[in-house]
Design a protein around this motif. Structure first.
Motif, PDB file in Angstrom:
ATOM      1  N   TYR A 131      71.155-110.971  -3.115  1.00  0.00           N
ATOM      2  CA  TYR A 131      70.125-110.095  -2.317  1.00  0.00           C
ATOM      3  C   TYR A 131      69.607-109.082  -3.174  1.00  0.00           C
ATOM      4  CZ  TYR A 131      73.951-106.540  -2.770  1.00  0.00           C
ATOM      5  OH  TYR A 131      74.795-105.799  -3.113  1.00  0.00           O
ATOM      6  N   PHE A 132      68.590-108.513  -2.681  1.00  0.00           N
ATOM      7  CA  PHE A 132      67.726-107.192  -3.148  1.00  0.00           C
ATOM      8  C   PHE A 132      68.726-106.146  -3.707  1.00  0.00           C
ATOM      9  CE2 PHE A 132      64.358-104.123  -2.863  1.00  0.00           C
ATOM     10  CZ  PHE A 132      64.064-104.312  -4.182  1.00  0.00           C
ATOM     11  N   GLY A 133      68.697-105.817  -4.807  1.00  0.00           N
ATOM     12  CA  GLY A 133      69.487-104.717  -5.311  1.00  0.00           C
ATOM     13  C   GLY A 133      68.921-103.280  -5.111  1.00  0.00           C
ATOM     14  N   GLY A 134      67.486-103.335  -4.855  1.00  0.00           N
ATOM     15  CA  GLY A 134      66.656-102.011  -4.530  1.00  0.00           C
ATOM     16  C   GLY A 134      65.820-101.853  -5.847  1.00  0.00           C
ATOM     17  N   ASP A 135      65.041-100.958  -5.601  1.00  0.00           N
ATOM     18  CA  ASP A 135      63.890-100.498  -6.582  1.00  0.00           C
ATOM     19  C   ASP A 135      63.479 -98.953  -6.538  1.00  0.00           C
ATOM     20  OD1 ASP A 135      61.326-100.236  -8.306  1.00  0.00           O
ATOM     21  OD2 ASP A 135      62.101-102.094  -8.771  1.00  0.00           O
ATOM     22  N   SER A 136      64.086 -97.963  -7.468  1.00  0.00           N
ATOM     23  CA  SER A 136      64.073 -96.820  -7.051  1.00  0.00           C
ATOM     24  C   SER A 136      62.460 -96.199  -7.404  1.00  0.00           C
ATOM     25  CB  SER A 136      64.916 -95.944  -8.073  1.00  0.00           C
ATOM     26  OG  SER A 136      64.542 -96.422  -9.584  1.00  0.00           O
ATOM     27  N   SER A 137      61.768 -97.080  -8.286  1.00  0.00           N
ATOM     28  CA  SER A 137      60.475 -96.743  -8.778  1.00  0.00           C
ATOM     29  C   SER A 137      59.508 -96.947  -7.147  1.00  0.00           C
ATOM     30  CB  SER A 137      59.879 -97.635  -9.836  1.00  0.00           C
ATOM     31  OG  SER A 137      59.757 -98.911  -9.658  1.00  0.00           O
ATOM     32  N   LEU A 138      59.769 -97.796  -6.464  1.00  0.00           N
ATOM     33  CA  LEU A 138      59.166 -97.984  -5.191  1.00  0.00           C
ATOM     34  C   LEU A 138      59.738 -97.574  -4.012  1.00  0.00           C
ATOM     35  CD1 LEU A 138      58.267-101.773  -5.698  1.00  0.00           C
ATOM     36  CD2 LEU A 138      56.854-100.287  -5.896  1.00  0.00           C
ATOM     37  N   GLY A 139      61.040 -96.631  -4.216  1.00  0.00           N
ATOM     38  CA  GLY A 139      61.734 -96.075  -3.254  1.00  0.00           C
ATOM     39  C   GLY A 139      62.355 -96.863  -2.415  1.00  0.00           C
ATOM     40  N   LEU A 140      62.696 -98.337  -2.833  1.00  0.00           N
ATOM     41  CA  LEU A 140      63.254 -99.169  -1.995  1.00  0.00           C
ATOM     42  C   LEU A 140      64.794 -99.067  -2.286  1.00  0.00           C
ATOM     43  CD1 LEU A 140      60.736-102.187  -2.335  1.00  0.00           C
ATOM     44  CD2 LEU A 140      61.030-100.716  -0.300  1.00  0.00           C
ATOM     45  N   ASN A 141      65.437 -98.940  -1.033  1.00  0.00           N
ATOM     46  CA  ASN A 141      66.929 -99.057  -1.385  1.00  0.00           C
ATOM     47  C   ASN A 141      67.498-100.549  -1.446  1.00  0.00           C
ATOM     48  OD1 ASN A 141      67.109 -96.289  -1.106  1.00  0.00           O
ATOM     49  ND2 ASN A 141      67.115 -96.310   1.220  1.00  0.00           N
ATOM     50  N   ALA A 142      68.696-100.893  -1.725  1.00  0.00           N
ATOM     51  CA  ALA A 142      69.355-102.048  -1.775  1.00  0.00           C
ATOM     52  C   ALA A 142      69.279-102.567  -0.477  1.00  0.00           C
ATOM     53  CB  ALA A 142      70.748-101.941  -2.309  1.00  0.00           C
ATOM     54  N   ASP A 143      69.056-103.990  -0.263  1.00  0.00           N
ATOM     55  CA  ASP A 143      69.164-104.580   0.906  1.00  0.00           C
ATOM     56  C   ASP A 143      70.743-104.668   1.409  1.00  0.00           C
ATOM     57  OD1 ASP A 143      68.594-105.864   3.389  1.00  0.00           O
ATOM     58  OD2 ASP A 143      67.322-107.635   2.447  1.00  0.00           O
ATOM     59  N   GLU A 144      71.154-103.426   1.905  1.00  0.00           N
ATOM     60  CA  GLU A 144      72.693-103.716   2.073  1.00  0.00           C
ATOM     61  C   GLU A 144      72.788-104.513   3.581  1.00  0.00           C
ATOM     62  OE1 GLU A 144      73.948 -99.876   1.951  1.00  0.00           O
ATOM     63  OE2 GLU A 144      73.888 -99.775   0.022  1.00  0.00           O
ATOM     64  N   GLU A 145      71.932-104.415   4.233  1.00  0.00           N
ATOM     65  CA  GLU A 145      72.134-105.157   5.561  1.00  0.00           C
ATOM     66  C   GLU A 145      72.245-106.784   5.334  1.00  0.00           C
ATOM     67  OE1 GLU A 145      69.234-106.420   9.637  1.00  0.00           O
ATOM     68  OE2 GLU A 145      68.516-105.112   7.876  1.00  0.00           O
ATOM     69  N   CYS A 146      71.488-107.234   4.622  1.00  0.00           N
ATOM     70  CA  CYS A 146      71.296-108.499   4.051  1.00  0.00           C
ATOM     71  C   CYS A 146      72.936-108.588   3.528  1.00  0.00           C
ATOM     72  CB  CYS A 146      70.511-108.903   3.204  1.00  0.00           C
ATOM     73  SG  CYS A 146      70.635-110.831   2.556  1.00  0.00           S
ATOM     74  N   ARG A 147      73.510-107.852   2.562  1.00  0.00           N
ATOM     75  CA  ARG A 147      74.722-108.125   1.979  1.00  0.00           C
ATOM     76  C   ARG A 147      75.973-108.302   3.250  1.00  0.00           C
ATOM     77  NH1 ARG A 147      76.967-102.687  -0.459  1.00  0.00           N
ATOM     78  NH2 ARG A 147      77.097-102.556   1.797  1.00  0.00           N
ATOM     79  N   ASP A 148      75.678-107.217   3.934  1.00  0.00           N
ATOM     80  CA  ASP A 148      76.792-107.020   5.159  1.00  0.00           C
ATOM     81  C   ASP A 148      76.911-108.396   5.618  1.00  0.00           C
ATOM     82  OD1 ASP A 148      77.433-104.751   3.950  1.00  0.00           O
ATOM     83  OD2 ASP A 148      76.504-103.502   5.435  1.00  0.00           O
ATOM     84  N   ILE A 149      75.527-108.883   6.257  1.00  0.00           N
ATOM     85  CA  ILE A 149      75.508-110.325   6.934  1.00  0.00           C
ATOM     86  C   ILE A 149      76.425-111.359   6.374  1.00  0.00           C
ATOM     87  CG2 ILE A 149      74.112-111.985   7.924  1.00  0.00           C
ATOM     88  CD1 ILE A 149      71.911-109.907   8.140  1.00  0.00           C
ATOM     89  N   TRP A 150      76.275-111.525   5.070  1.00  0.00           N
ATOM     90  CA  TRP A 150      76.980-112.530   4.446  1.00  0.00           C
ATOM     91  C   TRP A 150      78.415-112.008   4.266  1.00  0.00           C
ATOM     92  CZ3 TRP A 150      74.544-116.894   3.956  1.00  0.00           C
ATOM     93  CH2 TRP A 150      73.258-116.971   3.591  1.00  0.00           C
TER      94      TRP A 150
END
Length: 978
Positions: free
Chosen positions: A154-173
């Protein structure tokens, strides 16, 4: 070890008497799962030729046909707009362009030029939870893949874009039962999907499979390029849009786009380690073995694959699948774009058949029935059966042409290698000749040299390619050397005539016929070198590497004249079949045809040579020249008999036609011209050609001529009416068709033109217009692109009519109109349609601008009224106000000053980006001591920004960090001036 998955998916003999292969059942199970269990609409695969997308050579992903939905350009009344959740198996080709797997095919066991992409989509319907749940259900319950062999990222996030990790996806799995050690975060490059530089994008989750299993933890091998742990499914969650500035904005609707390669999935389900060991390929590999009689396929790679035999099996099996699918979808081997890529694929397959597998000619075409049987399914591939014979014929024709070139190319390489010094690179000039004149793909040249342990001088080759591109960019023919003049000068012409050197007999250029199956057959030509021309002098001998002109006693090459570009091709000395002399251009001087070449070996007067015209380029010129005559006739039919040709130019790519006109040509007239041409094409009129005395030809009523000298006898070209009929005294037959004096080469029947589209029309000068047109497949593509853009414009128009009250929405619409305007102006499409769309877009832009201005004035009035009530009867108003743009802020300031003439106003507006807008206006009563420009500058400097304006009004911007200090500065500055 026990099998990783149940035996029901293996490639054992076909079950149930249904004739459906195991791979076919895998595909069917996927489609049925989403259609029956989860209410998806099952769609057929779109053709591999992209519809209306000039940026793509081939459909290379399942989502291509749904781009209008993702981009929001889909027509609201179209069927596409009704889709909510769909499923299909899409034919994809990745060869050429951004996604190009061609050079990797055969070297390993998993790359392909053609593959099937299984996919399910949600358009504003379900999102992450449902998508992951469906994927898990299908893989573990339907396909029964062991859960412990599956890993997800899953997407681990990117601080340079201000994007957090996709924890929603992680939790679904995790909720679905995946152990935490099998749920892995990865960065932007691995788990964030983007359609392009701009447009819809979002995080993705990939499902990986461990081939080894056995209870081990293979998390460390995920995304590491290990053949043991491979990605099988990618689920993309489109929730953002990347703007031109690079920032990400949330999409108004969330979409799901998933893709799983059928070939890789079948490999997993059939417990194989190679795609080529599944029943998608084994029947084809068996057919190759039967056809070539060599050793069987063993799945070897690298150094273990002695003689590259196994690599050849994989290349041929992959490429023949691609050829079958592309030809069925109307892409044939050709000279440019997708057609050129397909020609390279075919020639690469032919080369491996001939040189590695030692197979007899015809092996490739003999595989077509097997490929059709493997790919055949009830819905997706039924059309393959209808094209079976045509596919085989096209492959055989192209194979025969290339085998001849292949043998010559191999001899050239072997001879060149023998003459090379040890430890030197292969000469780039020879490779360029093979590439440009025999149609050798560069990867084939590299492979041939690789087998001999030799490298190509790539730097020199790239330099030649760059020079060629520059020459083409300057409008020069490929290969023509700047400053190298091979046109005969007057002294050389006189010398030739005094020496009784006969002029060149170029009548063989007209020696071509229509074959039994409608293909053009060009007669061979043998000639003698009469003289050589170099450095403005006639010579009996020219050395290797020298640029020169060759004068022959006869030729089948067309010299540039009558507006038609010259032929290209090559010549060879008799008895020396391994040496090519590329003909770069051809000129006519005083009856002598000059063939421009760079000698690769010493040439002598008296040498006997064979001439080979580039038949594809010639046929394209013939098509466009006949189209030029038809266009001239159609323009007279629509615009009137006084319409006269003022110039023309015909190349293999397009035709240009200049003519006199009283006024601008309308959209309706352009459409009528195209319709007249298309009617003649549909009738498949015979093109009659004959040489007649010039005096007799000039008596023909309705004969079209241009202002140039004609030979005597002269050649008449008549469409649909025999030349004998137009020559009859008082005959008016030529008044109702195209009859012209012309030395050019033409089609024998108009039907081969297929279509004509005028893609440009403009006035060169008062009374003179120029049109540019394309024919055949290019015309068809131009129409498809035009239809696609028309739908996009219609979509914007409908949204504009809905009358949004949001300034950002209207500004986005205005921006979209601007972008569409640029695309419509620069894209090859029917000119009548371009004008039509430009008229609509111009009106839409005016509507958008008016709406923005109106909404800004309304917003400004509301803000001004509120501030006026807050600061009643104050000599200075300093405040902050939320607005969307600097222009609105200035309108608020203006309205405040209009309603309170004695008041000076300065307003700041902080933005979400951290920027602060500033606008001010000073009362005229305070001039000249109080300057608006000085006021704005002092305030913006406090915010580390800048400003400018006049003594009355000014504006600027700065950083939000200094805003409080700026407000204090604004007040202190005003108090010091009042």
């Amino acid at each position: 070890l026990l099998p990783a998955v149940p035996r029901c998916w293996d490639c054992s003999p076909r079950r149930w008497g249904s004739g459906v292969s195991a791979a076919g059942r895998v595909r069917a199970a996927f489609l049925r799962f989403f259609q029956e269990r989860h209410g998806h609409r099952r769609l057929p695969s779109s053709p591999v030729r992209p519809r209306g997308d000039p940026r793509l050579l081939f459909v290379n992903a399942g989502m291509n046909q749904f781009k209008p939905i993702f981009l929001g350009t889909v027509h609201p009344r179209s069927e596409l707009a009704q889709y909510k959740r769909v499923v299909n198996s899409q034919k994809c080709v990745r060869a050429g362009g951004k996604h190009n797997d061609l050079e990797d095919v055969g070297r390993d066991t998993y790359h392909h030029t053609f593959f099937e992409m299984l996919g399910n989509w949600s358009f504003g319907d379900y999102f992450k939870e449902e998508a992951c749940s469906m994927a898990w259900e299908l893989l573990t319950e339907v396909y029964e893949i062991p859960k412990d062999r599956l890993y997800v990222t899953y997407f681990g996030g990117d601080s340079s874009l201000g994007l957090n990790a996709d924890e929603e996806c992680r939790d679904i799995w995790l909720c679905l039962g995946m152990p935490a050690s099998h749920v892995l975060p990865f960065p932007l490059k691995d788990n964030f999907w983007e359609m392009g530089d701009t447009g819809p994008c979002g995080p993705c989750t990939e499902i990986h499979y461990d081939h080894v299993g056995g209870g081990r933890n293979a998390a460390a091998l995920v995304n590491q390029g290990s053949p043991d742990v491979v990605e099988i499914w990618n689920l993309v969650f489109m929730q953002y849009s990347r703007e031109v500035e690079g920032n990400l904005l949330p999409l108004p609707q969330h979409h799901v786009d998933t893709g799983m390669g059928l070939e890789r999935l079948v490999t997993v389900l059939q417990n194989k380690r190679s795609n080529y060991d599944t029943d998608l390929f084994t029947p084809i590999l068996d057919a190759i073995h039967k056809g070539c009689g060599g050793p069987r396929y063993e799945g070897l790679v690298g150094e273990a694959d002695i003689g590259a035999v196994n690599m050849a099996y994989r290349v041929v099996a992959d490429h023949v699948r691609t050829l079958c699918v592309c030809i069925t979808d109307g892409i044939y081997p050709g000279l440019s774009g997708a057609e050129l890529v397909l020609r390279r694929i075919l020639r690469r397959a032919v080369r491996f058949c001939s040189e590695v597998l030692r197979a007899p000619p015809g092996l490739l075409a003999s595989l077509v029935p097997t490929v059709v049987d493997v790919l055949l399914s009830e819905v997706l591939w039924l059309t393959l059966l209808l094209f079976l014979e045509e596919i085989a014929d096209i492959i055989n024709e192209n194979e025969a042409a290339f085998l001849s070139s292949l043998q010559r190319g191999r001899r050239i390489i072997e001879r060149t290698v023998q003459q090379m010094e040890p430890s030197t690179d292969f000469p780039a000039e020879v490779a360029w000749s093979l590439y440009g004149n025999l149609g050798f793909p560069l990867d084939l040249i590299d492979l041939m040299l690789e087998e001999k342990g030799i490298r190509l001088d790539s730097a020199a080759f790239n330099e030649l390619a760059l020079e060629d591109a520059k020459r083409k960019a300057h409008g020069l023919q490929a290969g023509q050397l700047e400053g190298a003049d091979v046109h005969l000068d007057v002294h050389s012409l006189a010398q030739l005539q005094s020496n009784n050197v006969p002029v060149t007999d170029d009548s063989p250029k007209y020696a071509y016929t229509l074959g039994q199956h409608g293909q053009y057959e060009f007669s061979p030509c043998q000639a003698t070198i009469l003289m050589l021309y170099r450095d403005q002098s006639l010579q009996e001998e020219v050395g290797a590497g020298q640029h020169c002109g060759i004068i022959l006693d006869r030729t089948n090459f067309y010299a540039e004249q009558g507006g038609q570009a010259s032929d290209r091709g090559y010549l060879m000395r008799l008895g020396q079949q391994d040496m090519l002399f590329p003909v770069e251009s051809v000129h006519l001087c005083g009856g002598y045809v000059i063939h421009e070449v760079t000698a690769v070996e010493t040439l002598h007067a008296g040498d006997q040579v064979q001439l080979f015209v580039d038949e594809a380029q010639r046929l394209a010129c013939m098509t466009n020249h006949t189209a030029t005559h038809l266009l001239s006739f159609a323009l007279r039919q629509v615009l009137g008999d006084k319409t006269e040709q003022r110039g023309s130019h015909v190349t293999a790519e397009r035709l240009r036609f200049d003519f006199n006109t009283k006024g601008p040509v309308t959209m309706e007239q352009l459409q009528q011209v195209e319709q007249v041409v298309q009617e003649v094409i549909k009738r498949n009129e015979v093109v009659h050609m004959a040489e007649v005395p010039l005096t007799l030809a000039r008596r023909v009523q309705g004969l079209r001529t241009v202002d140039e000298e004609y030979p005597d006898p002269v050649r008449i070209v008549s469409l649909g009416v025999p030349v004998e009929s137009v020559l009859i005294h008082d005959s008016e037959a030529a008044m109702h068709t195209s009859v012209e004096l012309c030395c050019g080469t033409h089609l024998l029947q108009t039907g081969a033109m297929e279509d004509l589209a005028i893609i440009s029309e403009r006035q060169l000068a008062k009374g003179i217009s120029r049109v540019i047109a394309v024919t055949g497949g290019q015309a068809k593509q131009a129409r498809e692109v035009g239809q696609c853009l028309a739908m996009e414009v219609d979509s914007v128009s409908i949204r504009m009519k809905q009358g949004s009250t949001s300034i950002p929405e209207v500004q986005n619409l205005s921006k979209e109109v601007g972008q569409l305007t640029k695309v419509v102006a620069s894209t090859a499409m029917p000119q009548w349609q371009r004008k039509e769309l430009q008229t609509i877009l111009k009106a839409l832009q005016r509507t958008a601008n008016t709406a923005i201005k109106k909404l800004e004035m309304q917003q400004a009035a509301e803000k001004a009224q509120s501030l006026l009530a807050k600061h009643c009867n104050q000599p200075v108003i300093i405040d902050t106000v939320p607005v969307d743009s600097p222009s609105i802020l200035m309108k608020v300031v203006n309205q405040l000053c209009d309603k309170s003439p004695g008041t000076s106003v300065l307003l700041l507006s902080p933005q979400a980006s951290g920027e602060v807008f500033c606008a001010c206006q000073v009362s005229k009563n305070c001039l000249p001591m109080f300057s608006a420009a000085d006021w704005a500058t002092a305030v913006c400097m406090q915010m580390e920004g800048k400003a400018g304006g006049s003594c009355v009004v000014a504006k600027g911007s700065g950083n939000a960090k200094g805003m409080q200090g700026a407000l204090t500065t604004a007040l202190e500055f005003a108090q010091s001036k009042l």
